[in-house]
Design an enzyme around this catalytic site. Structure first.
Site, PDB file in Angstrom:
ATOM      1  N   LYS A  59       0.842  -1.205   0.000  1.00 28.62           N
ATOM      2  CA  LYS A  59       0.000   0.000   0.000  1.00 28.62           C
ATOM      3  C   LYS A  59       0.871   1.248   0.000  1.00 28.62           C
ATOM      4  O   LYS A  59       0.607   2.219  -0.703  1.00 28.62           O
ATOM      5  CB  LYS A  59      -0.933  -0.004   1.227  1.00 28.62           C
ATOM      6  CG  LYS A  59      -2.094  -0.980   1.059  1.00 28.62           C
ATOM      7  CD  LYS A  59      -2.838  -1.276   2.346  1.00 28.62           C
ATOM      8  CE  LYS A  59      -3.833  -2.406   2.106  1.00 28.62           C
ATOM      9  NZ  LYS A  59      -4.426  -2.990   3.289  1.00 28.62           N
ATOM     10  N   GLN A 103      -5.725  -2.132   9.414  1.00 23.25           N
ATOM     11  CA  GLN A 103      -5.305  -3.393   8.792  1.00 23.25           C
ATOM     12  C   GLN A 103      -5.794  -4.580   9.616  1.00 23.25           C
ATOM     13  O   GLN A 103      -5.566  -4.644  10.822  1.00 23.25           O
ATOM     14  CB  GLN A 103      -3.768  -3.400   8.682  1.00 23.25           C
ATOM     15  CG  GLN A 103      -3.201  -4.564   7.920  1.00 23.25           C
ATOM     16  CD  GLN A 103      -3.603  -4.569   6.436  1.00 23.25           C
ATOM     17  OE1 GLN A 103      -3.586  -3.542   5.774  1.00 23.25           O
ATOM     18  NE2 GLN A 103      -3.988  -5.726   5.937  1.00 23.25           N
ATOM     19  N   ASP A 126     -11.467   2.012   3.133  1.00 21.03           N
ATOM     20  CA  ASP A 126     -11.825   0.628   2.805  1.00 21.03           C
ATOM     21  C   ASP A 126     -13.335   0.449   2.635  1.00 21.03           C
ATOM     22  O   ASP A 126     -13.791  -0.636   2.279  1.00 21.03           O
ATOM     23  CB  ASP A 126     -11.352  -0.318   3.931  1.00 21.03           C
ATOM     24  CG  ASP A 126     -10.001  -0.944   3.620  1.00 21.03           C
ATOM     25  OD1 ASP A 126      -9.604  -0.963   2.435  1.00 21.03           O
ATOM     26  OD2 ASP A 126      -9.352  -1.438   4.569  1.00 21.03           O
TER      27      ASP A 126
END
Ligand code: NAP
Length: 289
Positions: A59, A103, A126
């Site tokens: 990322k 995460q 997300d």
């Protein structure tokens, strides 16, 4: 910023997610260069799960390529839930950060859903907060989860019409199966979900014009389960001795399907590209305020 691939350019039947993702990244980089500010993405990682560490570093690499600022807040596995929440709240109020991701997985002492829902919906890169999932449910898509968003773009790149098609999602997780089914429904497909209690999986999958396999069982979907000409999207990733294996028996199914995604090189790169796209959209929306 839709980018469509001409299937003739990428070889018959194979949907090249790597190439589509490259085009999307390049387009994002072009747009970022024109901005008078730098979009920022923050990742909160608790513990040091090795797979997560690889995802996080990918990322960062992607952010660097497109010109985003990125920061990783690495917290020890024994960090308290309160400490993680405080970290997210700090990022919620940070003006240089436009997108935040927590995460997963987090250590057992921490509740992942609670952490995700501390992220301000307008910074939820997300698309996994209840607010953004709720917007998806009522067909007011704002920020949608990255893997489902990538799947839709892969289908769109084939030129096959989603509206009116029969779509079957094998797998009903909140991360992939359920939201991609909702996105297909929002685009007027007729959608069914299959799971471990589905009685006759193959009689369901054989009806699919668009078949999404998001299970995590290597080569569960065999050629006899696929309708000739169908679009087959293989989300599954299992690490096997000789590399990554998808949920679809690729070699046989590609003889039957109209379009198919490979593993690796299909959905995975698009998931990464969609995180960048989500972050850019969030950054632009925050600048407008
Ligand atoms: P998950 O949470 O474990 O969900 C798996 C789903 O598959 C469940 O709904 C389960 O049904 C269903 N299932 C399991 N065995 C089945 C069977 N034999 N027949 C029919 N359905 C079955 O997994 P996930 O998070 O959705 O991920 C699925 C796969 O996609 C994994 O391999 C994961 O690594 C991969 N993935 C890839 C990406 C990417 O970017 N490429 C992103 C996310 C995930 P029940 O609900 O009944 O248990």
């Amino acid at each position: 910023m839709p980018v469509a691939l001409d299937p003739d350019d990428i070889g018959a039947k194979i949907i090249d997610g790597k190439e589509l993702a490259r085009l999307i990244r390049r387009e994002i980089r072009r747009q970022v260069r024109k901005l008078k500010f730098t979009p920022g993405l923050a990742v909160v990682q608790v513990g040091d799960d090795p797979a997560s560490t690889v995802y996080v570093s990918n990322k960062e690499k992607d952010c660097k390529y497109v010109g985003f600022h990125s920061e990783v807040h690495q917290m020890p596995a024994e960090a308290s839930q309160t400490a993680v929440i405080e970290q997210i709240q700090m990022l919620n109020s940070c003006k240089d950060i436009h997108g935040i991701i927590a995460q997963m997985p987090v250590p057992d002492s921490i509740d992942g859903d609670t952490i995700i829902n501390e992220i301000a919906p307008e910074k939820d890169a997300d698309g996994l907060t209840l607010v953004n999932l709720g917007n998806l449910l009522i067909n007011r898509e704002q920020t949608v989860p990255c893997t489902p968003a990538g799947i839709i773009r892969l289908i769109e790149s084939t030129g096959v019409r989603i509206e009116g098609s029969r779509a079957v999602c094998v797998g009903r997780s909140s991360l992939v199966g359920k939201p991609v089914g909702l996105m297909l429904l929002n685009r007027n497909a007729t959608v069914s979900y299959c799971h471990t209690r589905t009685r006759e999986l193959s009689s369901e999958t054989q009806q699919a014009d668009i078949l999404i396999a998001a299970v995590g069982r290597p080569e569960l979907v065999t050629a006899d389960m696929v309708k000739p000409g169908a679009v087959v999207i293989d989300v599954g990733i299992t690490i096997a001795e000789n590399g990554f294996v998808g949920d679809v028996d690729y070699e046989d199914v590609k003889e039957v399907a109209g379009f198919i995604t490979p593993v690796p090189g299909g959905v995975g790169p698009m998931t990464r590209a969609m995180l960048l796209e989500n972050t850019l959209k969030l950054a632009l929306a925050q600048q407008e305020k």
